[in-house]
Motif scaffolding. Structure first.
Motif, mmCIF file in Angstrom:
data_model
loop_
_atom_site.group_PDB
_atom_site.id
_atom_site.type_symbol
_atom_site.label_atom_id
_atom_site.label_comp_id
_atom_site.label_asym_id
_atom_site.label_seq_id
_atom_site.Cartn_x
_atom_site.Cartn_y
_atom_site.Cartn_z
ATOM 1 N N ILE A 3 0.863 -1.174 0.000
ATOM 2 C CA ILE A 3 0.000 0.000 0.000
ATOM 3 C C ILE A 3 0.899 1.223 0.000
ATOM 4 O O ILE A 3 1.751 1.364 0.867
ATOM 5 C CB ILE A 3 -0.934 0.033 1.227
ATOM 6 N N SER A 4 0.737 2.080 -0.999
ATOM 7 C CA SER A 4 1.489 3.332 -1.083
ATOM 8 C C SER A 4 0.526 4.470 -0.795
ATOM 9 O O SER A 4 -0.332 4.787 -1.620
ATOM 10 C CB SER A 4 2.108 3.509 -2.470
ATOM 11 N N LYS A 5 0.671 5.057 0.386
ATOM 12 C CA LYS A 5 -0.236 6.138 0.773
ATOM 13 C C LYS A 5 0.053 7.385 -0.039
ATOM 14 O O LYS A 5 1.193 7.658 -0.384
ATOM 15 C CB LYS A 5 -0.107 6.438 2.263
ATOM 16 N N GLY A 6 -0.991 8.123 -0.326
ATOM 17 C CA GLY A 6 -0.869 9.360 -1.085
ATOM 18 C C GLY A 6 -2.219 9.766 -1.601
ATOM 19 O O GLY A 6 -3.244 9.281 -1.145
ATOM 20 N N ASN A 7 -2.225 10.636 -2.566
ATOM 21 C CA ASN A 7 -3.476 11.050 -3.194
ATOM 22 C C ASN A 7 -3.313 10.934 -4.693
ATOM 23 O O ASN A 7 -2.782 11.824 -5.317
ATOM 24 C CB ASN A 7 -3.840 12.474 -2.809
ATOM 25 N N LYS A 35 -5.765 1.891 -8.145
ATOM 26 C CA LYS A 35 -5.477 3.301 -7.904
ATOM 27 C C LYS A 35 -6.816 3.969 -7.688
ATOM 28 O O LYS A 35 -7.630 4.014 -8.600
ATOM 29 C CB LYS A 35 -4.761 3.900 -9.112
ATOM 30 N N SER A 36 -7.026 4.441 -6.480
ATOM 31 C CA SER A 36 -8.313 5.013 -6.132
ATOM 32 C C SER A 36 -9.417 4.006 -6.398
ATOM 33 O O SER A 36 -10.471 4.335 -6.893
ATOM 34 C CB SER A 36 -8.570 6.296 -6.915
ATOM 35 N N THR A 86 -4.127 6.936 -3.045
ATOM 36 C CA THR A 86 -3.454 5.793 -2.453
ATOM 37 C C THR A 86 -3.502 4.644 -3.453
ATOM 38 O O THR A 86 -4.516 4.437 -4.105
ATOM 39 C CB THR A 86 -4.148 5.393 -1.134
#
Length: 144
Positions: free
Chosen positions: A101-105, A138-139, A107
């Motif tokens: 899991i790569s957190k971000g906007n 992705k999303s 994720t």
């Protein structure tokens, strides 16, 4: 929506709103456009928390998510939309474990599987595509 906004916007950081559980036609721009409109109305009324959107066809249509969820996600000025595919009824019994899991906007969730088929599309037989895993979400949009 607007007349009740003062009551529920106080819950913005605690509440996930599922706009219409399992609603919508399968593989349809009506699904896309209706959710884009509903998200705009919620945001205009002041709700800033996460929004949950089920795929059409009783929450089991993969095509709504694959074809139209990116447009729904991008329509949200908060970029705070989650998508759900309900895993019962017409879905498969294959599995795919979370690899990372790569957190971000947004994720990005990467799944891995030893299945010979795509974990979200077991009828895919490998022709006209080069999918060989892992699956990237992705999303909550399946990327191959």
């Amino acid at each position: 929506m607007g007349s009740q906004a003062a009551q529920w916007t106080t819950l913005n950081k605690y509440l996930i709103v599922n706009i219409a559980n399992e609603w919508g036609p399968s593989n349809s721009t009506v699904w896309r456009d209706s959710y884009i409109s509903a998200i705009a109305q919620l945001r205009a009324a002041g709700y800033t928390g996460p929004i949950l959107v089920d795929s059409g066809g009783c929450g089991q249509d993969e095509a709504d998510l694959v074809q139209y969820s990116q447009a729904v996600f991008e329509s949200d000025p908060e970029r705070n939309v989650m998508f759900a595919l309900h895993q019962y009824g017409n879905t498969n019994d294959y599995s795919a474990s979370i690899q990372s899991i790569s957190k971000g906007n947004p994720t990005v969730i990467t799944l891995t599987s030893t299945s010979a088929t795509h974990p979200f599309a077991p009828t895919f037989n490998g022709s006209n595509n080069s999918w060989c895993g892992p699956v990237h979400i992705k999303s909550a949009v399946c990327k191959e």
